[in-house]
Design a protein around this motif. Structure first.
Motif, mmCIF file in Angstrom:
data_model
loop_
_atom_site.group_PDB
_atom_site.id
_atom_site.type_symbol
_atom_site.label_atom_id
_atom_site.label_comp_id
_atom_site.label_asym_id
_atom_site.label_seq_id
_atom_site.Cartn_x
_atom_site.Cartn_y
_atom_site.Cartn_z
ATOM 1 N N LYS A 170 -35.747 -2.348 36.255
ATOM 2 C CA LYS A 170 -35.698 -1.983 37.679
ATOM 3 C C LYS A 170 -36.136 -3.139 38.569
ATOM 4 O O LYS A 170 -36.868 -4.020 38.121
ATOM 5 C CB LYS A 170 -36.687 -0.833 37.928
ATOM 6 N N ALA A 226 -29.479 19.580 36.866
ATOM 7 C CA ALA A 226 -29.677 18.436 37.755
ATOM 8 C C ALA A 226 -29.328 18.793 39.194
ATOM 9 O O ALA A 226 -28.505 19.668 39.448
ATOM 10 C CB ALA A 226 -28.796 17.278 37.300
ATOM 11 N N MET A 229 -38.429 21.289 40.778
ATOM 12 C CA MET A 229 -39.338 20.182 40.446
ATOM 13 C C MET A 229 -39.117 19.019 41.413
ATOM 14 O O MET A 229 -37.995 18.558 41.613
ATOM 15 C CB MET A 229 -39.122 19.687 39.016
ATOM 16 N N THR A 244 -31.810 6.360 43.350
ATOM 17 C CA THR A 244 -31.706 4.978 43.847
ATOM 18 C C THR A 244 -30.254 4.538 44.001
ATOM 19 O O THR A 244 -29.933 3.784 44.910
ATOM 20 C CB THR A 244 -32.440 3.983 42.921
ATOM 21 N N ASN A 263 -41.870 10.125 36.301
ATOM 22 C CA ASN A 263 -41.861 9.784 34.865
ATOM 23 C C ASN A 263 -40.669 10.336 34.091
ATOM 24 O O ASN A 263 -40.755 10.584 32.896
ATOM 25 C CB ASN A 263 -43.177 10.222 34.208
ATOM 26 N N ASP A 286 -27.752 16.906 41.249
ATOM 27 C CA ASP A 286 -26.613 16.211 41.853
ATOM 28 C C ASP A 286 -25.235 16.728 41.468
ATOM 29 O O ASP A 286 -24.237 16.205 41.923
ATOM 30 C CB ASP A 286 -26.710 14.710 41.576
ATOM 31 N N LYS A 338 -23.796 10.490 41.898
ATOM 32 C CA LYS A 338 -24.738 9.426 41.539
ATOM 33 C C LYS A 338 -24.656 8.281 42.549
ATOM 34 O O LYS A 338 -25.644 7.645 42.860
ATOM 35 C CB LYS A 338 -24.425 8.863 40.145
HETATM 36 P P1 UTP Z 1 -30.793 10.626 37.257
HETATM 37 O O1 UTP Z 1 -31.002 10.100 35.893
HETATM 38 O O2 UTP Z 1 -29.398 10.628 37.758
HETATM 39 O O3 UTP Z 1 -31.755 9.863 38.249
HETATM 40 O O4 UTP Z 1 -31.402 12.094 37.301
HETATM 41 P P2 UTP Z 1 -31.902 9.883 39.834
HETATM 42 O O5 UTP Z 1 -33.306 9.513 40.093
HETATM 43 O O6 UTP Z 1 -31.422 11.169 40.444
HETATM 44 O O7 UTP Z 1 -30.918 8.749 40.331
HETATM 45 P P3 UTP Z 1 -30.956 7.154 40.131
HETATM 46 O O8 UTP Z 1 -30.819 6.912 38.643
HETATM 47 O O9 UTP Z 1 -32.270 6.650 40.684
HETATM 48 O O10 UTP Z 1 -29.773 6.697 40.932
HETATM 49 C C1 UTP Z 1 -30.805 13.206 36.723
HETATM 50 C C2 UTP Z 1 -31.543 14.427 37.218
HETATM 51 O O11 UTP Z 1 -32.909 14.395 36.807
HETATM 52 C C3 UTP Z 1 -33.774 14.472 37.936
HETATM 53 C C4 UTP Z 1 -32.938 13.992 39.102
HETATM 54 O O12 UTP Z 1 -33.475 14.479 40.328
HETATM 55 C C5 UTP Z 1 -31.584 14.553 38.754
HETATM 56 O O13 UTP Z 1 -31.495 15.919 39.069
HETATM 57 N N1 UTP Z 1 -34.956 13.612 37.698
HETATM 58 C C6 UTP Z 1 -34.806 12.330 37.315
HETATM 59 C C7 UTP Z 1 -36.196 14.163 37.910
HETATM 60 O O14 UTP Z 1 -36.339 15.347 38.300
HETATM 61 N N2 UTP Z 1 -37.292 13.363 37.704
HETATM 62 C C8 UTP Z 1 -37.191 12.068 37.307
HETATM 63 O O15 UTP Z 1 -38.228 11.408 37.129
HETATM 64 C C9 UTP Z 1 -35.922 11.540 37.099
#
Ligand code: UTP
Length: 375
Positions: free
Chosen positions: A302, A200, A114, A69, A170, A202, A353
């Motif tokens: 949120k 992750a 995932m 987001t 989740n 990102d 991010k």
């Molecule tokens: P973040 O906590 O940075 O969340 O995820 P996000 O959804 O990518 O970004 P914001 O917070 O909405 O801006 C860290 C890692 O965990 C994964 C994300 O894809 C990223 O690789 N993740 C997060 C999941 O796989 N599932 C989720 O439900 C949340």
């Protein structure tokens, strides 16, 4: 009705206790395997890791179920194009980094991706359209994580549309259970996988299935390991790896007391200095042992779009409720120990991010260029 039956409503129980319970224990610093120590043993550690990879014992799990987001794109984050003179997608960088190890070992590393029900179709299609960025598609599997309901501040459920509960992914803590449900844990074990490297989407600079990291964990017989960077300053917003009641644990930046934040060790360095970068190794048998343990539920404020009593869609300007998440970092506390393995920040930590500013497309581009990547 099917949606309601599929939702884990116990996630909402946290609302009854979150304002009163402080569940944290007693913290103590943990010593990382620092760069100097790693460099002194690099050749040997790498050899141990390379052998495990060649024997097919290492798999990679890409966490790509988040909504991104903060980046504000309506596509999966991995589809974001960070190129300047040509197209360079986040997924492409991740695959390219993993390919370095494939090329070095002559071994395909199983890659499990995932996704969530919100971004699965786009993600799978993108990988196909891009011919898996050169990866062997027989070694790539996708699995879909579960969703959690979104609630008002007093715990009532929002509807996304008439007849549909408002949900969001989740959190990244459910990854192993979702992988098991999708049959991929069984598949991995049949393939001989013993270690899973989870990371992750990102962080475009990170190294996955890093032979030296894998070797350091195996050689020292740890059940889990985490890549860490030394915190740039006490206020940096990263979780730190430490001990809590004698078990490894990660304390989020907003949970650190001032005392812990500024505490120094005998060398005059920060006592709690090992910042995690969401790149962990787990032994698969240890994951199976803990997979039915309850993970902490974290609540996040949120802006949640919803339908009101008149059936109109409302897009709120301010936060109007909670979403519920479990986090992979809480799995570390369920392990008997965790190796903190230091990596060079400027080589391995470029999280995306935001669009601009801290941890953004801009900062990641700078680091990629510094590391010789043409964008
Ligand atoms: P973040 O906590 O940075 O969340 O995820 P996000 O959804 O990518 O970004 P914001 O917070 O909405 O801006 C860290 C890692 O965990 C994964 C994300 O894809 C990223 O690789 N993740 C997060 C999941 O796989 N599932 C989720 O439900 C949340």
């Amino acid at each position: 009705l099917a949606q309601i039956e599929g939702i884990d409503w116990s996630l909402l129980d946290v609302l009854k206790t979150h304002e009163t319970v402080n569940a944290r224990g007693t913290f103590a610093p943990l010593s990382a395997m620092e760069l100097s120590q790693i460099d002194a043993n690099r050749a040997h550690l790498e050899e141990v890791g390379l052998q495990a990879i060649r024997e097919g014992k290492v798999a990679a799990v890409l966490l790509a179920g988040g909504q991104g987001t903060r980046l504000g794109s309506d596509k999966p984050k991995g589809m974001y194009n960070i190129g300047i003179t040509k197209d360079v997608y986040i997924f492409e960088m991740i695959v390219r980094n993993l390919m370095d190890v494939v090329n070095r070992t002559g071994t395909w590393i199983p890659l499990y991706v995932m996704t969530s029900e919100k971004n699965n179709d786009d993600t799978v299609k993108f990988f196909k359209d891009m011919n898996y960025f050169g990866y062997d598609k027989d070694y790539v599997d996708f699995f879909v994580q579960e969703m959690a309901p979104a609630s008002t501040f007093d715990g009532k459920i929002y509807l996304e549309e008439k007849g549909k509960v408002s949900t969001s992914p989740n959190g990244n803590g459910g990854w192993f259970i979702s992988m098991v449900k999708a049959g991929l844990c069984e598949k991995a074990k049949k393939q001989g996988v013993e270690y899973i490297n989870i990371f992750a989407v990102d962080n475009v600079c990170q190294r996955m299935a890093d032979p030296c990291f894998v070797g350091a964990m195996i050689k020292n017989q740890y059940p889990s390991a985490a890549k860490v960077v030394k915190k740039a300053n006490p206020e940096e917003r990263v979780g730190v790896l430490c001990y809590e009641d004698g078990k490894p644990s990660i304390v989020e930046y907003y949970e650190l007391s001032d005392e812990m934040r500024y505490q120094k060790d005998d060398q005059g360095e920060l006592a709690y200095k090992d910042g995690v970068i969401l790149n962990y190794l787990f032994r698969i048998d240890k994951l199976e042992e803990i997979m039915n343990n309850k993970l902490n539920v974290h609540i996040v404020k949120k802006k949640i779009p919803y339908v009101n009593a008149k059936g109109e869609i409302v897009k709120p300007e301010v936060e109007n409720g909670y979403k519920f998440e479990t986090l992979v970092l809480d799995m570390i506390h369920m392990m008997d120990d965790c190796l903190a393995y230091e990596v060079v920040r400027n080589k391995e930590f470029a999280p995306i991010k935001n669009k601009t500013g801290v941890d953004s497309v801009d900062t990641a581009r700078e680091l990629l260029k510094e590391n010789g990547v043409t964008l």
